[in-house]
Design a protein around this motif. Structure first.
Motif, PDB file in Angstrom:
ATOM      1  N   TRP A  70       0.809  -1.212   0.000  1.00 41.86           N
ATOM      2  CA  TRP A  70       0.000   0.000   0.000  1.00 41.86           C
ATOM      3  C   TRP A  70       0.848   1.272   0.000  1.00 41.86           C
ATOM      4  N   ARG A  71       2.157   1.149  -0.233  1.00 43.65           N
ATOM      5  CA  ARG A  71       3.026   2.313  -0.088  1.00 43.65           C
ATOM      6  C   ARG A  71       2.685   3.414  -1.085  1.00 43.65           C
ATOM      7  N   THR A  72       2.488   3.057  -2.345  1.00 47.35           N
ATOM      8  CA  THR A  72       2.249   4.080  -3.367  1.00 47.35           C
ATOM      9  C   THR A  72       0.946   4.839  -3.142  1.00 47.35           C
ATOM     10  N   PRO A  73      -0.210   4.156  -2.960  1.00 50.89           N
ATOM     11  CA  PRO A  73      -1.433   4.936  -2.699  1.00 50.89           C
ATOM     12  C   PRO A  73      -1.357   5.720  -1.398  1.00 50.89           C
ATOM     13  N   ALA A  74      -0.685   5.173  -0.379  1.00 54.57           N
ATOM     14  CA  ALA A  74      -0.542   5.921   0.869  1.00 54.57           C
ATOM     15  C   ALA A  74       0.299   7.168   0.663  1.00 54.57           C
ATOM     16  N   LEU A  75       1.341   7.052  -0.164  1.00 59.76           N
ATOM     17  CA  LEU A  75       2.188   8.202  -0.459  1.00 59.76           C
ATOM     18  C   LEU A  75       1.406   9.265  -1.224  1.00 59.76           C
ATOM     19  N   TYR A  76       0.696   8.830  -2.261  1.00 59.08           N
ATOM     20  CA  TYR A  76      -0.123   9.770  -3.030  1.00 59.08           C
ATOM     21  C   TYR A  76      -1.163  10.449  -2.130  1.00 59.08           C
ATOM     22  N   GLY A  77      -1.850   9.660  -1.345  1.00 58.63           N
ATOM     23  CA  GLY A  77      -2.886  10.215  -0.485  1.00 58.63           C
ATOM     24  C   GLY A  77      -2.346  11.176   0.555  1.00 58.63           C
ATOM     25  N   GLY A  78      -1.227  10.830   1.174  1.00 53.45           N
ATOM     26  CA  GLY A  78      -0.639  11.724   2.169  1.00 53.45           C
ATOM     27  C   GLY A  78      -0.220  13.055   1.577  1.00 53.45           C
ATOM     28  N   ILE A  79       0.431  13.005   0.395  1.00 50.56           N
ATOM     29  CA  ILE A  79       0.853  14.245  -0.253  1.00 50.56           C
ATOM     30  C   ILE A  79      -0.352  15.088  -0.647  1.00 50.56           C
ATOM     31  N   ALA A  80      -1.392  14.436  -1.185  1.00 46.38           N
ATOM     32  CA  ALA A  80      -2.578  15.176  -1.619  1.00 46.38           C
ATOM     33  C   ALA A  80      -3.284  15.848  -0.440  1.00 46.38           C
ATOM     34  N   VAL A  81      -3.400  15.156   0.670  1.00 43.96           N
ATOM     35  CA  VAL A  81      -4.079  15.733   1.833  1.00 43.96           C
ATOM     36  C   VAL A  81      -3.277  16.903   2.397  1.00 43.96           C
ATOM     37  N   VAL A  82      -1.963  16.725   2.528  1.00 52.20           N
ATOM     38  CA  VAL A  82      -1.125  17.807   3.061  1.00 52.20           C
ATOM     39  C   VAL A  82      -1.174  19.032   2.152  1.00 52.20           C
ATOM     40  N   SER A  83      -1.092  18.808   0.840  1.00 45.67           N
ATOM     41  CA  SER A  83      -1.133  19.950  -0.080  1.00 45.67           C
ATOM     42  C   SER A  83      -2.508  20.609  -0.092  1.00 45.67           C
ATOM     43  N   LEU A  84      -3.575  19.830   0.086  1.00 39.79           N
ATOM     44  CA  LEU A  84      -4.911  20.406   0.168  1.00 39.79           C
ATOM     45  C   LEU A  84      -5.021  21.364   1.356  1.00 39.79           C
ATOM     46  N   VAL A  85      -4.449  20.965   2.467  1.00 37.06           N
ATOM     47  CA  VAL A  85      -4.498  21.818   3.656  1.00 37.06           C
ATOM     48  C   VAL A  85      -3.589  23.037   3.502  1.00 37.06           C
ATOM     49  N   LEU A  86      -2.335  22.807   3.075  1.00 40.16           N
ATOM     50  CA  LEU A  86      -1.353  23.901   3.039  1.00 40.16           C
ATOM     51  C   LEU A  86      -1.614  24.883   1.909  1.00 40.16           C
ATOM     52  N   PHE A  87      -1.963  24.368   0.720  1.00 39.69           N
ATOM     53  CA  PHE A  87      -2.088  25.235  -0.455  1.00 39.69           C
ATOM     54  C   PHE A  87      -3.521  25.675  -0.727  1.00 39.69           C
ATOM     55  N   GLY A  88      -4.514  24.920  -0.203  1.00 42.11           N
ATOM     56  CA  GLY A  88      -5.896  25.242  -0.521  1.00 42.11           C
ATOM     57  C   GLY A  88      -6.711  25.799   0.630  1.00 42.11           C
ATOM     58  N   LEU A  89      -6.675  25.130   1.779  1.00 41.73           N
ATOM     59  CA  LEU A  89      -7.578  25.510   2.867  1.00 41.73           C
ATOM     60  C   LEU A  89      -7.018  26.606   3.761  1.00 41.73           C
ATOM     61  N   LEU A  90      -5.733  26.568   4.091  1.00 36.47           N
ATOM     62  CA  LEU A  90      -5.167  27.539   5.031  1.00 36.47           C
ATOM     63  C   LEU A  90      -4.943  28.935   4.448  1.00 36.47           C
ATOM     64  N   PRO A  91      -4.491  29.095   3.189  1.00 35.54           N
ATOM     65  CA  PRO A  91      -4.234  30.441   2.662  1.00 35.54           C
ATOM     66  C   PRO A  91      -5.494  31.303   2.645  1.00 35.54           C
ATOM     67  N   ALA A  92      -5.290  32.614   2.764  1.00 36.44           N
ATOM     68  CA  ALA A  92      -6.413  33.557   2.768  1.00 36.44           C
ATOM     69  C   ALA A  92      -7.026  33.660   1.382  1.00 36.44           C
ATOM     70  N   SER A  93      -8.307  34.011   1.334  1.00 34.13           N
ATOM     71  CA  SER A  93      -9.009  34.177   0.069  1.00 34.13           C
ATOM     72  C   SER A  93      -8.700  35.552  -0.529  1.00 34.13           C
ATOM     73  N   GLY A  94      -9.125  35.740  -1.756  1.00 35.12           N
ATOM     74  CA  GLY A  94      -8.976  37.041  -2.395  1.00 35.12           C
ATOM     75  C   GLY A  94      -7.684  37.245  -3.155  1.00 35.12           C
ATOM     76  N   LYS A  95      -6.789  36.245  -3.204  1.00 36.61           N
ATOM     77  CA  LYS A  95      -5.527  36.378  -3.925  1.00 36.61           C
ATOM     78  C   LYS A  95      -5.645  35.755  -5.312  1.00 36.61           C
ATOM     79  N   SER A  96      -4.799  36.236  -6.208  1.00 40.78           N
ATOM     80  CA  SER A  96      -4.789  35.703  -7.573  1.00 40.78           C
ATOM     81  C   SER A  96      -3.366  35.379  -7.991  1.00 40.78           C
ATOM     82  N   THR A  97      -3.247  34.474  -8.941  1.00 40.22           N
ATOM     83  CA  THR A  97      -1.951  34.047  -9.470  1.00 40.22           C
ATOM     84  C   THR A  97      -1.980  34.182 -10.989  1.00 40.22           C
TER      85      THR A  97
END
Length: 432
Positions: free
Chosen positions: A26-53
């Motif tokens: 289960w290493r590969t799906p666990a790795l994918y899932g862990g990275i996706a969840v961490v990036s969802l929190v750090l890059f999507g949920l925690l940053p403030a709204s109203g910014k553009s790239t």
């Protein structure tokens, strides 16, 4: 032994039974899932709204212009990380049912994660992110890694472990700088670089084949030897009279007419130096020759089962010697990147450990030229990313950005390689 009657399925062989009894990993799906969840929190949920790239794709020589793309940072990052999370779910289902997933899954996962990170890192910056420049620089910086990894697989498919890639790159950089300076011709420096790699390869052949010294120890000693010799010559000759010995001209950028004006692809692939175009040719030729020619078959036979190769008339040690020297020439050619291709004077230990990253690219690429190219491009992208983001400015500390290429190397080899098998007879001297 009779064949099974028509219309009935043959009984599964031992390999099928063994595969069914193997525990699910289960290493590969666990790795994918862990990275996706961490990036969802750090890059999507925690940053403030109203910014553009803002991303830019156009250059001044394109056939037509692509307008800059401005996206909402938080929404885009969340969407991209959800795509990555979906890839993790697909990987989980495939692992559970023991189905093989093609290369599209890690590609989609990687692109989603990279653009989610870039969307967060460049949010509300004055300067947009030049995607085309980022990709072109990544290809350029991957060049020595590609040549180094090709050198490694040439040697290891023959049964010789080449730890001396770092020394061969450094020797090639030194020789290219000196010859290009003396002749004031960057192309002559490019031609001289493989000679230096061959000289280092000769020492590797001498000690590993003739005297049967441990090949890893020989490689480490050769790296130290080349560092010592080039550093001494730099301090006593090149630095004292840099105008005569250490002012190499730079290889010009060669734009292929028509192709270089294709948006995004053109500036990345077809506005490069001659060394990059040579890299294209070397990768294609080795991929074809290694797996579709008698020469490649004999080389792989020597690396896998030298005794069997010897019984059918293949000269084992001669084959190893020739391919090790060829690998040294390829690595020396990659060393020219650091001087004549990059337009830099030679400096002490200027290769900066790229030879060892090239070994990691070879392993990550599973001893295949096209795989080594893909792995080297990954490391080149990480190397160029810290440069581009450092110019634009990011919330990431500069020390973290500097260690990005090496962190990606460790992560890729430790987490993404999976189960690979090196040539069976590598590192084992052959005595007839």
């Amino acid at each position: 032994m009779t064949a099974p009657p028509r219309g009935t399925a043959a009984a599964p062989g031992p390999s099928s039974r063994a595969l069914a009894l193997q525990p699910i990993k289960w290493r590969t799906p666990a790795l994918y899932g862990g990275i996706a969840v961490v990036s969802l929190v750090l890059f999507g949920l925690l940053p403030a709204s109203g910014k553009s790239t803002t991303f830019t794709f156009a250059t001044g020589t394109d056939f037509f212009k692509i307008a800059p793309v401005e996206v909402h940072s938080k929404t885009t990052a969340i969407a991209l990380t959800l795509v990555a999370l979906a890839c993790a779910v697909v990987s989980l289902l495939a692992t559970r049912t023991r189905r093989h997933v093609g290369p599209w899954l890690p590609i989609v996962f990687g692109l989603a994660e990279v653009f989610a990170f870039l969307t967060w890192a460049v949010a509300d910056k004055v300067n947009p992110l030049p995607v085309t420049g980022l990709l072109a620089g990544s290809l350029f910086l991957a060049t020595p890694l590609v040549f180094g990894s090709l050198s490694g697989l040439l040697c290891e498919h023959s049964g010789i472990i080449n730890i001396a890639i770092e020394g061969q790159l450094l020797a090639g950089a030194f020789m290219a700088a000196v010859v290009a300076t003396l002749t004031q011709n960057a192309y002559l420096g490019l031609l001289a670089a493989p000679v230096a790699g061959v000289l280092v390869g000769l020492l590797l052949v001498l000690f590993s084949i003739k005297y049967r010294v441990d090949q890893i120890i020989v490689g480490v000693v050769l790296n130290v030897l080349v560092v010592g010799v080039t550093s001494y010559l730099f301090s006593t000759v090149l630095k004292v009279n840099a105008a005569t010995w250490n002012s190499p001209p730079r290889l010009p950028i060669l734009s292929i007419p028509g192709l270089s004006k294709i948006p995004i692809i053109g500036p990345v692939l077809f506005q490069q130096t001659a060394l990059v175009y040579v890299m294209y040719i070397v990768v294609a030729v080795l991929q074809l020759m290694l797996f579709r020619s008698r020469w490649g078959l004999r080389m792989r036979a020597v690396g896998e089962h030298p005794k069997a190769a010897d019984t059918v008339g293949i000269k084992v040690n001669r084959t190893r010697m020739r391919n090790t020297l060829l690998g040294g020439a390829v690595a020396g050619l990659g060393g020219a990147f650091f001087t004549v291709a990059a337009g830099l004077a030679f400096g002490k230990e200027m290769t900066g450990g790229k030879g060892f990253i090239a070994l990691a690219a070879m392993i990550l690429g599973r001893w295949s030229p096209k795989g080594a190219l893909a792995a080297a491009l990954l490391f080149g992208f990480a190397d160029n990313l810290q440069v581009v983001l450092g110019i634009i400015g990011t919330p990431i500390p500069s020390q973290i950005m500097l260690m990005t290429p090496y962190a990606v190397t460790i992560f890729a080899v430790a987490g993404l390689v999976g189960r690979v098998r090196a040539p069976a007879a590598e590192g084992i001297p052959y005595v007839k």
